[in-house]
Design an enzyme around this catalytic site. Structure first.
Site, PDB file in Angstrom:
ATOM      1  N   ASN A   1       1.073  -1.252   0.072  1.00  0.00           N
ATOM      2  CA  ASN A   1       0.069  -0.132  -0.010  1.00  0.00           C
ATOM      3  C   ASN A   1       0.832   1.316   0.149  1.00  0.00           C
ATOM      4  O   ASN A   1       1.579   1.543   0.836  1.00  0.00           O
ATOM      5  CB  ASN A   1      -0.892   0.058   1.356  1.00  0.00           C
ATOM      6  CG  ASN A   1      -1.833   1.352   1.273  1.00  0.00           C
ATOM      7  OD1 ASN A   1      -1.670   1.934   0.488  1.00  0.00           O
ATOM      8  ND2 ASN A   1      -2.349   1.498   2.668  1.00  0.00           N
ATOM      9  N   TRP A   2       0.792   1.726  -1.322  1.00  0.00           N
ATOM     10  CA  TRP A   2       1.895   2.983  -1.219  1.00  0.00           C
ATOM     11  C   TRP A   2       1.284   4.134  -0.716  1.00  0.00           C
ATOM     12  O   TRP A   2       2.187   5.230  -0.621  1.00  0.00           O
ATOM     13  CB  TRP A   2       2.130   3.116  -2.674  1.00  0.00           C
ATOM     14  CG  TRP A   2       3.066   2.004  -3.371  1.00  0.00           C
ATOM     15  CD1 TRP A   2       3.261   0.874  -2.881  1.00  0.00           C
ATOM     16  CD2 TRP A   2       3.543   2.065  -4.853  1.00  0.00           C
ATOM     17  NE1 TRP A   2       4.023   0.041  -3.796  1.00  0.00           N
ATOM     18  CE2 TRP A   2       4.181   0.995  -4.945  1.00  0.00           C
ATOM     19  CE3 TRP A   2       3.391   2.983  -5.694  1.00  0.00           C
ATOM     20  CZ2 TRP A   2       4.909   0.583  -6.251  1.00  0.00           C
ATOM     21  CZ3 TRP A   2       4.197   2.745  -6.980  1.00  0.00           C
ATOM     22  CH2 TRP A   2       4.776   1.545  -7.138  1.00  0.00           C
ATOM     23  N   LYS A   3       0.049   4.361  -0.327  1.00  0.00           N
ATOM     24  CA  LYS A   3      -0.754   5.467   0.078  1.00  0.00           C
ATOM     25  C   LYS A   3      -0.465   6.632  -0.499  1.00  0.00           C
ATOM     26  O   LYS A   3      -0.394   6.560  -1.800  1.00  0.00           O
ATOM     27  CB  LYS A   3      -0.081   5.395   1.590  1.00  0.00           C
ATOM     28  CG  LYS A   3      -0.150   4.426   2.474  1.00  0.00           C
ATOM     29  CD  LYS A   3       0.120   4.646   3.980  1.00  0.00           C
ATOM     30  CE  LYS A   3       0.238   3.365   4.654  1.00  0.00           C
ATOM     31  NZ  LYS A   3       0.172   3.309   5.976  1.00  0.00           N
TER      32      LYS A   3
ATOM     33  N   HIS B   1      -9.165   1.184   4.798  1.00  0.00           N
ATOM     34  CA  HIS B   1      -7.934   1.378   5.457  1.00  0.00           C
ATOM     35  C   HIS B   1      -8.454   2.327   6.757  1.00  0.00           C
ATOM     36  O   HIS B   1      -9.114   3.302   6.754  1.00  0.00           O
ATOM     37  CB  HIS B   1      -6.992   2.127   4.474  1.00  0.00           C
ATOM     38  CG  HIS B   1      -5.486   1.992   5.161  1.00  0.00           C
ATOM     39  ND1 HIS B   1      -5.293   2.996   6.002  1.00  0.00           N
ATOM     40  CD2 HIS B   1      -4.563   0.935   4.917  1.00  0.00           C
ATOM     41  CE1 HIS B   1      -4.035   2.739   6.385  1.00  0.00           C
ATOM     42  NE2 HIS B   1      -3.636   1.652   5.925  1.00  0.00           N
TER      43      HIS B   1
ATOM     44  N   GLU C   1      -6.603   4.701   7.762  1.00  0.00           N
ATOM     45  CA  GLU C   1      -6.144   6.267   7.639  1.00  0.00           C
ATOM     46  C   GLU C   1      -7.653   6.899   6.867  1.00  0.00           C
ATOM     47  O   GLU C   1      -8.226   7.962   7.101  1.00  0.00           O
ATOM     48  CB  GLU C   1      -5.156   6.397   6.360  1.00  0.00           C
ATOM     49  CG  GLU C   1      -3.897   6.057   7.329  1.00  0.00           C
ATOM     50  CD  GLU C   1      -2.757   5.635   6.792  1.00  0.00           C
ATOM     51  OE1 GLU C   1      -2.576   5.676   5.332  1.00  0.00           O
ATOM     52  OE2 GLU C   1      -1.948   4.992   7.254  1.00  0.00           O
TER      53      GLU C   1
ATOM     54  N   GLU D   1      -4.995  -4.593  10.704  1.00  0.00           N
ATOM     55  CA  GLU D   1      -4.045  -3.713  10.838  1.00  0.00           C
ATOM     56  C   GLU D   1      -4.202  -2.738  11.844  1.00  0.00           C
ATOM     57  O   GLU D   1      -4.859  -2.105  12.135  1.00  0.00           O
ATOM     58  CB  GLU D   1      -3.904  -2.575   9.799  1.00  0.00           C
ATOM     59  CG  GLU D   1      -3.638  -3.190   8.292  1.00  0.00           C
ATOM     60  CD  GLU D   1      -3.024  -2.256   7.154  1.00  0.00           C
ATOM     61  OE1 GLU D   1      -1.935  -2.597   6.780  1.00  0.00           O
ATOM     62  OE2 GLU D   1      -3.806  -1.462   7.151  1.00  0.00           O
TER      63      GLU D   1
ATOM     64  N   GLY E   1       2.636   2.612  10.728  1.00  0.00           N
ATOM     65  CA  GLY E   1       3.753   3.870  10.213  1.00  0.00           C
ATOM     66  C   GLY E   1       4.394   3.862  11.729  1.00  0.00           C
ATOM     67  O   GLY E   1       5.136   5.169  11.784  1.00  0.00           O
TER      68      GLY E   1
ATOM     69  N   SER F   1       3.876  -1.969  10.306  1.00  0.00           N
ATOM     70  CA  SER F   1       5.402  -1.950  10.413  1.00  0.00           C
ATOM     71  C   SER F   1       5.870  -3.197  10.131  1.00  0.00           C
ATOM     72  O   SER F   1       6.858  -3.749  10.637  1.00  0.00           O
ATOM     73  CB  SER F   1       5.684  -1.332  11.829  1.00  0.00           C
ATOM     74  OG  SER F   1       5.262  -0.201  12.006  1.00  0.00           O
TER      75      SER F   1
ATOM     76  N   GLY G   1       3.362  -1.043   4.131  1.00  0.00           N
ATOM     77  CA  GLY G   1       3.225   0.319   3.938  1.00  0.00           C
ATOM     78  C   GLY G   1       4.442   0.975   3.441  1.00  0.00           C
ATOM     79  O   GLY G   1       5.102   0.528   2.352  1.00  0.00           O
ATOM     80  N   GLY G   2       5.181   1.419   4.528  1.00  0.00           N
ATOM     81  CA  GLY G   2       6.600   2.242   4.271  1.00  0.00           C
ATOM     82  C   GLY G   2       7.614   0.970   3.413  1.00  0.00           C
ATOM     83  O   GLY G   2       8.298   1.729   2.524  1.00  0.00           O
TER      84      GLY G   2
HETATM   85  P1  13P Z   1       3.380   0.732   7.691  1.00  0.00           P
HETATM   86  O1  13P Z   1       3.674  -0.715   7.149  1.00  0.00           O
HETATM   87  O2  13P Z   1       4.102   1.751   6.957  1.00  0.00           O
HETATM   88  O3  13P Z   1       3.109   0.399   8.978  1.00  0.00           O
HETATM   89  O4  13P Z   1       1.965   0.819   6.934  1.00  0.00           O
HETATM   90  C1  13P Z   1       0.969  -0.296   7.195  1.00  0.00           C
HETATM   91  C2  13P Z   1      -0.345   0.038   6.464  1.00  0.00           C
HETATM   92  O5  13P Z   1      -1.063   1.034   6.815  1.00  0.00           O
HETATM   93  C3  13P Z   1      -0.431  -0.838   5.314  1.00  0.00           C
HETATM   94  O6  13P Z   1      -1.978  -0.523   4.751  1.00  0.00           O
END
Ligand code: 13P
Length: 252
Positions: free
Chosen positions: A9-11, A94, A96, A166, A172, A213, A234-235
């Site tokens: 997930n590149w956000k 998600h 967010e 999640e 994050g 993470s 994510g990251g």
């Molecule tokens: P991180 O891997 O950056 O913690 O993000 C997880 C995430 O929200 C994937 O959708």
């Protein structure tokens, strides 16, 4: 045996040129990992560039959100059919989007039913906040998000659903859940709800991912748990080496 599933997930990262650069480093290595279902989810404006680069590979493409209506006066929104032109996957609910954009279990469910209609593979996110975790409300929150988000889905479509647990406090933050904690949420909360809703056989076939993470270093702990069927990353998915390593761990 459930096929392992690794999605990035590149956000709101990577414009079209950056998407091209990242995928240039990723496609060859990722394409070679046939035993894992691999998906990348760039922002909307980068999907076209990504689709061109993924054409002919075994790597799937997903969007990060969509509206449930097919078309109409919904400024700023993207319809399931539009997503489907480029993508096979869609991230829904998600945290967010729940935290910043008013996503609720009800809208997640509407979107999921729209994904069913468009035959898009949904990655449905559930997970408790830090306050809920500290108050001991994880089971209640995750069970209710799962049940409300997935209600009304057909028995044909249910096995296609991917659920991503999640915990918000792990996203994050660099503070991943322990693999044991994630395993216990998957096997003790999510899988039983899926069993209740869709029957044991279907529930056993639905992939339940962990997200929060995840790195190349901790992936092995998660993927060795029996009910953790992959990761929503994510990251670490923004770094080609790191994401490739995670997918390789999933293939072991
Ligand atoms: P991180 O891997 O950056 O913690 O993000 C997880 C995430 O929200 C994937 O959708």
């Amino acid at each position: 045996m459930r096929t392992k599933f690794v999605a990035g997930n590149w956000k709101m990262n990577k414009n079209a040129a950056e998407t091209h650069d990242l995928l240039s480093m990723l496609v060859g290595g990722l394409d070679a990992i046939h035993t894992v279902e691999r998906v990348v989810c760039p922002p909307f404006t980068s999907l076209m560039a990504a689709a061109e680069m993924l054409n002919g590979t075994g790597i799937g493409l997903g969007a990060q959100n969509m509206h449930w209506e097919e078309k109409g006066a919904f400024t700023g929104e993207v319809a399931p059919g539009m997503v489907k032109e480029l993508c096979g996957y869609i991230i829904l609910g998600h945290s967010e989007r729940r935290a910043y954009f008013g996503e609720t279990d009800e809208t997640v469910n509407k979107k999921l039913l729209a994904a069913q209609k468009a035959w898009l593979t949904p990655i449905v996110c559930v997970g408790e906040t830090l306050a809920q975790y500290e108050a001991g409300e994880t089971a209640q929150v995750v069970a209710s998000q799962t049940r409300l988000g997935l209600q009304g889905v057909s028995s044909e479509f249910a096995p296609r659903i991917v659920v991503a647990y999640e915990p918000v406090w792990a996203i994050g933050t660099g503070k991943a859940s322990s693999a044991e904690n994630a395993q216990s949420v998957h096997s003790g909360i999510i899988r039983p709800i899926l069993t209740d809703m869709f029957g044991a056989e279907t529930a056993q076939s639905i992939r339940v991912l962990y997200g929060g993470s995840v790195t190349a270093a901790n992936a092995v702990d998660f993927f060795s748990q029996p009910d953790i069927d992959g990761a929503l990353v994510g990251g670490a998915s923004l770094k080609a080496d790191e994401f490739l390593s995670i997918a390789r761990v999933a293939a072991q």
